[in-house]
Each structure stands twice: as structure tokens, then as C-alpha cells.
Design an enzyme around this catalytic site. Structure first.
Site, PDB file in Angstrom:
ATOM      1  NE  ARG A 239     -12.399  24.160   7.542  1.00 16.37           N
ATOM      2  CZ  ARG A 239     -11.152  23.707   7.447  1.00 16.37           C
ATOM      3  NH1 ARG A 239     -10.548  23.209   8.517  1.00 16.37           N
ATOM      4  NH2 ARG A 239     -10.490  23.779   6.316  1.00 16.37           N
ATOM      5  CD  GLU A 268     -11.204  28.980  12.981  1.00 14.82           C
ATOM      6  OE1 GLU A 268     -10.286  29.180  12.177  1.00 14.82           O
ATOM      7  OE2 GLU A 268     -11.599  27.839  13.282  1.00 14.82           O
ATOM      8  CG  HIS A 287      -7.649  26.784  12.274  1.00 12.86           C
ATOM      9  ND1 HIS A 287      -8.827  27.026  11.584  1.00 12.86           N
ATOM     10  CD2 HIS A 287      -7.108  25.685  11.693  1.00 12.86           C
ATOM     11  CE1 HIS A 287      -8.967  26.103  10.638  1.00 12.86           C
ATOM     12  NE2 HIS A 287      -7.937  25.287  10.683  1.00 12.86           N
TER      13      HIS A 287
HETATM   14  P1  NAP Z   1     -10.942  12.803   4.572  1.00  8.74           P
HETATM   15  O1  NAP Z   1      -9.787  11.884   4.388  1.00  8.74           O
HETATM   16  O2  NAP Z   1     -11.780  13.145   3.396  1.00  8.74           O
HETATM   17  O3  NAP Z   1     -11.853  12.179   5.734  1.00  8.74           O
HETATM   18  C1  NAP Z   1     -13.136  12.602   6.027  1.00  8.74           C
HETATM   19  C2  NAP Z   1     -13.932  11.407   6.548  1.00  8.74           C
HETATM   20  O4  NAP Z   1     -15.209  11.893   6.970  1.00  8.74           O
HETATM   21  C3  NAP Z   1     -14.164  10.341   5.485  1.00  8.74           C
HETATM   22  O5  NAP Z   1     -13.853   9.083   6.017  1.00  8.74           O
HETATM   23  C4  NAP Z   1     -15.648  10.484   5.162  1.00  8.74           C
HETATM   24  O6  NAP Z   1     -16.325   9.284   4.901  1.00  8.74           O
HETATM   25  C5  NAP Z   1     -16.212  11.029   6.456  1.00  8.74           C
HETATM   26  N1  NAP Z   1     -17.460  11.765   6.192  1.00  8.74           N
HETATM   27  C6  NAP Z   1     -17.662  12.778   5.322  1.00  8.74           C
HETATM   28  N2  NAP Z   1     -18.935  13.203   5.384  1.00  8.74           N
HETATM   29  C7  NAP Z   1     -19.555  12.422   6.301  1.00  8.74           C
HETATM   30  C8  NAP Z   1     -20.883  12.363   6.820  1.00  8.74           C
HETATM   31  N3  NAP Z   1     -21.838  13.194   6.387  1.00  8.74           N
HETATM   32  N4  NAP Z   1     -21.161  11.435   7.761  1.00  8.74           N
HETATM   33  C9  NAP Z   1     -20.209  10.567   8.199  1.00  8.74           C
HETATM   34  N5  NAP Z   1     -18.936  10.578   7.749  1.00  8.74           N
HETATM   35  C10 NAP Z   1     -18.610  11.502   6.810  1.00  8.74           C
HETATM   36  O7  NAP Z   1     -10.461  14.205   5.170  1.00  8.74           O
HETATM   37  P2  NAP Z   1      -9.192  14.500   6.090  1.00  8.74           P
HETATM   38  O8  NAP Z   1      -7.997  14.748   5.242  1.00  8.74           O
HETATM   39  O9  NAP Z   1      -9.129  13.473   7.159  1.00  8.74           O
HETATM   40  O10 NAP Z   1      -9.648  15.915   6.704  1.00  8.74           O
HETATM   41  C11 NAP Z   1     -10.815  16.006   7.484  1.00  8.74           C
HETATM   42  C12 NAP Z   1     -11.146  17.442   7.829  1.00  8.74           C
HETATM   43  O11 NAP Z   1     -10.224  17.929   8.781  1.00  8.74           O
HETATM   44  C13 NAP Z   1     -11.027  18.433   6.663  1.00  8.74           C
HETATM   45  O12 NAP Z   1     -12.187  18.463   5.864  1.00  8.74           O
HETATM   46  C14 NAP Z   1     -10.788  19.751   7.362  1.00  8.74           C
HETATM   47  O13 NAP Z   1     -12.001  20.437   7.564  1.00  8.74           O
HETATM   48  C15 NAP Z   1     -10.227  19.352   8.713  1.00  8.74           C
HETATM   49  N6  NAP Z   1      -8.831  19.809   8.895  1.00  8.74           N
HETATM   50  C16 NAP Z   1      -8.551  20.688   9.902  1.00  8.74           C
HETATM   51  C17 NAP Z   1      -7.257  21.131  10.108  1.00  8.74           C
HETATM   52  C18 NAP Z   1      -6.911  22.070  11.211  1.00  8.74           C
HETATM   53  O14 NAP Z   1      -6.033  22.910  11.035  1.00  8.74           O
HETATM   54  N7  NAP Z   1      -7.530  21.964  12.366  1.00  8.74           N
HETATM   55  C19 NAP Z   1      -6.232  20.683   9.261  1.00  8.74           C
HETATM   56  C20 NAP Z   1      -6.542  19.778   8.253  1.00  8.74           C
HETATM   57  C21 NAP Z   1      -7.853  19.351   8.074  1.00  8.74           C
HETATM   58  P3  NAP Z   1     -16.237   8.469   3.497  1.00  8.74           P
HETATM   59  O15 NAP Z   1     -15.169   7.454   3.739  1.00  8.74           O
HETATM   60  O16 NAP Z   1     -17.592   7.890   3.323  1.00  8.74           O
HETATM   61  O17 NAP Z   1     -15.901   9.490   2.443  1.00  8.74           O
END
Ligand code: NAP
Length: 320
Positions: A239, A268, A287
Site C-alpha cells: 500500500r 490513487e 495498482h
Molecule cells: P499476509 O499473508 O497477511 O502477510 C503480511 C505479512 O506482514 C505477515 O507475514 C505479517 O507478519 C507481516 N506484518 C504485518 N504487520 C507487520 C509489522 N507491523 N511489522 C512487521 N511485519 C508485519 O498478507 P498478504 O496476503 O501477503 O498481503 C500483503 C499486503 O499486500 C496486503 O495487506 C495488501 O495491502 C497488499 N496487496 C496489494 C495488492 C496490489 O494490487 N498491489 C494485491 C494484494 C495485496 P505475521 O506473520 O507476524 O502476521
């Protein structure tokens, strides 16, 4: 048609749109952009039992005006647009669409790294603008990816998928920064958990896949960006607000960061007066992370499945 009222704010594939119109009392907006759209959306939501969509910033006040709402099915994995705690208190089930978008989003991250590495945007412009007059010289060279150091910020689903591409496809070594240790990922991918500072200092490629939360907002600014290696590449596919965009633009401009690839922005669409506009050492995409036919269809299917389950009194497949 059921008497359950469903509001959708999303482009649906035609068969799904037909199916929802048959099964629900449906109000469908492909997008909500103007003030009139917003007024119509609020009126529809005030009567709704369920919502499917993305791109709407839900406020507590919006929830207040929607007393029948039982389920909000976001067509996204990020839930930074929703007041999660207020929804929990009201008993509204919030669902998202993890997993089905992981691979497409990781592809986007990798594409940005590759485009930045080989300066593909600049090279495309050169050809299109009829400026390709001779074979390339050193001033046009990029950097290699194979065998380099990849730093993943947020080793979740998408982070792991990016790391796997780097390691298996490009022989990269992987460092990661994550809230909790991931010994499973360390043994599967040989990844090493490091502090953020070390990750920025040592990586040739940095890919941000951490969610936007109160803790991560503005996490990455000049402090980290300016400690990167001489030809390091910084990519953000999570994000925009995780990164301080004005500081990022300044680092790109003064050369303390070599190159960036961005799919997400503080605002955006990216405004015309953004300091990122006009910089040659940044690739900006609108995006597109999950924007493939297959993935967007799967995201919509999952969101609808969540709504159907919650309205039938069952557990959602992917509740937040
Ligand atoms: P996810 O599986 O929940 O992974 C997020 C990771 O970040 C987890 O390993 C989590 O750690 C870690 N984390 C969260 N808060 C943290 C902090 N304060 N400090 C350090 N590490 C932290 O999520 P995902 O499915 O990979 O998606 C990630 C993000 O990608 C989404 O939230 C979204 O904003 C973004 N996204 C963007 C697009 C796009 O179109 N560009 C598409 C999809 C997603 P823990 O293991 O401790 O929980």
C-alpha cells in the site's frame, strides 16, 4: 429473487452479475466516483444486508447509517479501508480475498523489479519516441537480477511468493523482515530474518509486501531509503501509505536511491502534481497487482461465497 438486499461496488464478470441479480435484490455500481454516485451508494447501503466491493473507505458513520448490514465482503486482501474494531462491535462480519490473488500480485512485484533492473520504461520511451539511433552505450545499461540479494519486507503469503520466484527462478539469496519469525520459510527458502536497517543496507532488490496498519503507516522513508546500496532497486506492491512518498521521490531525485518500481501510491490515481511524475528512475503502474481476468474473477467468486455463507448463518470462508 430473495428479499436480501445486496450492494455491489465492483465490476463483475457477466455470468456472476446475472447470478447475483437472480438471487438478490441487487444494487450494482461498477464504481463510485462522483458525489451523485456516493449519495446513491449511501442510500442503497442504508437498506442493505450485505456488501461486496472495493475502493470504498468505510467509516463508522457509514456503518451507523446501515443498520441491517450483516456482512461486508471486501474484494481485496488488504483491509485498511475498514474500521475493523467498530465492525466487530456491531457484529458485522468482514471478509477479504486472500490466497487467490497471491501469485498474480507476486508476479507484479517481480515484473516491477525486472522492469526497474533493465530500465524498461526508459527503453520503451526511447523506441517509441524515435530516439533509438544507435546501439546502446553504458549510459543505458541496467543491472542483473540473478544471484543478487533480495530483501522482502513482510514475509506473508505474497512475500513468500516473491521470495520463491527470486530464489527458484533467479538464484537470489533472501533476507526478510517480519513481525514474527518464519522458521518454515527459513528452511524452505533458506531465508534469513533481519532487522529493517540491515535489510535496506544489504539488499540489491527490496520488495515491500507488508500490510498497511497503524504500525506500518509511514514506516519507510528517507532513513531507510538513503542507506541502500549504490544500484539498489526498491519496489512497493503493498500500500502506498507504508512509504513516505515525498521522501521516496526526494531520494530518487538526489540519487540516494537508484531506482524504484511502484504499484501503489499514497493517493490513487496518482495526481498530476505528484513529485514522482517526470522522474526517469521510477516505474509507476496503476495498482495492477491482482488485475488479471482469472484472479479478479476468483476474488469476486470468493467474496460472493463469503456473503452467501454468512447470510445462511454459516462461517465465512475467509473472515478477517
Ligand atoms: P499476509 O499473508 O497477511 O502477510 C503480511 C505479512 O506482514 C505477515 O507475514 C505479517 O507478519 C507481516 N506484518 C504485518 N504487520 C507487520 C509489522 N507491523 N511489522 C512487521 N511485519 C508485519 O498478507 P498478504 O496476503 O501477503 O498481503 C500483503 C499486503 O499486500 C496486503 O495487506 C495488501 O495491502 C497488499 N496487496 C496489494 C495488492 C496490489 O494490487 N498491489 C494485491 C494484494 C495485496 P505475521 O506473520 O507476524 O502476521
Amino acid at each position: 429473487m430473495s428479499s436480501q438486499k445486496l450492494v455491489v461496488v465492483h465490476e463483475l464478470y457477466p455470468e456472476l452479475a446475472e447470478q447475483l441479480a437472480e438471487c438478490f435484490d441487487l444494487t450494482h455500481f461498477t464504481r463510485v466516483t462522483t458525489q451523485e454516485d456516493m449519495t446513491a451508494f449511501r442510500a442503497a447501503l442504508s437498506q442493505a444486508d450485505a456488501y461486496v466491493g472495493s475502493g470504498i473507505r468505510f467509516t463508522e458513520e457509514l456503518l451507523e447509517a446501515a443498520p441491517r448490514l450483516k456482512v461486508v465482503a471486501s474484494v481485496s486482501v488488504g483491509v485498511d479501508s475498514y474500521p475493523v474494531e467498530a465492525m466487530r462491535q456491531r457484529g458485522i462480519v468482514l471478509t477479504n480475498t486472500p490466497d487467490v490473488l497471491t501469485e498474480s500480485t507476486a508476479d507484479t512485484g517481480f515484473m516491477l523489479m525486472m522492469m526497474a533492473a533493465r530500465r524498461a520504461g526508459e527503453m520503451l520511451d526511447m523506441v517509441q519516441n524515435h530516439e533509438w539511433k544507435a546501439s546502446l552505450s553504458r549510459q543505458h545499461f541496467g543491472v542483473d537480477m540473478h544471484g543478487k540479494k533480495l530483501g522482502v519486507v513482510g514475509m506473508g503469503r505474497i512475500g513468500q511468493s516473491v521470495a520463491r520466484r527470486g530464489r527458484d527462478g533467479f538464484g537470489m539469496s533472501v533476507n526478510y523482515y517480519n513481525r514474527s519469525a518464519r522458521p518454515d520459510v527459513e528452511s524452505a527458502l533458506g531465508a534469513r530474518r533481519v532487522e529493517l536497517e540491515q535489510l535496506f543496507r544489504e539488499s540489491d532488490f527490496i520488495c515491500v509486501t507488508i500490510p498497511l496498519t497503524a504500525e506500518t503507516e509511514g514506516l519507510i522513508g528517507r532513513h531507510y531509503l538513503a542507506m541502500t546500496r549504490p544500484r539498489a532497486i526498491f519496489v512497493n506492491i503493498s500500500r502506498g501509505r507504508v512509504v513516505r512518498e515525498d521522501e521516496l521521490a526526494a531520494c530518487l531525485q538526489d540519487g540516494s536511491l537508484y531506482y524504484a518500481g511502484l504499484d501503489v501510491f499514497e493517493q490513487e490515481p496518482l495526481p498530476a502534481d505528484s513529485p514522482l511524475m517526470g522522474l526517469s528512475n521510477v516505474i509507476c503502474l496503476p495498482h495492477i497487482g491482482s488485475a488479471t481476468f482469472q484472479t479478479r474473477n476468483a476474488m469476486c467468486d470468493l467474496a460472493v461465497e463469503n456473503v452467501n455463507r454468512v447470510l445462511a448463518g454459516e462461517q465465512a470462508v475467509t473472515a478477517v
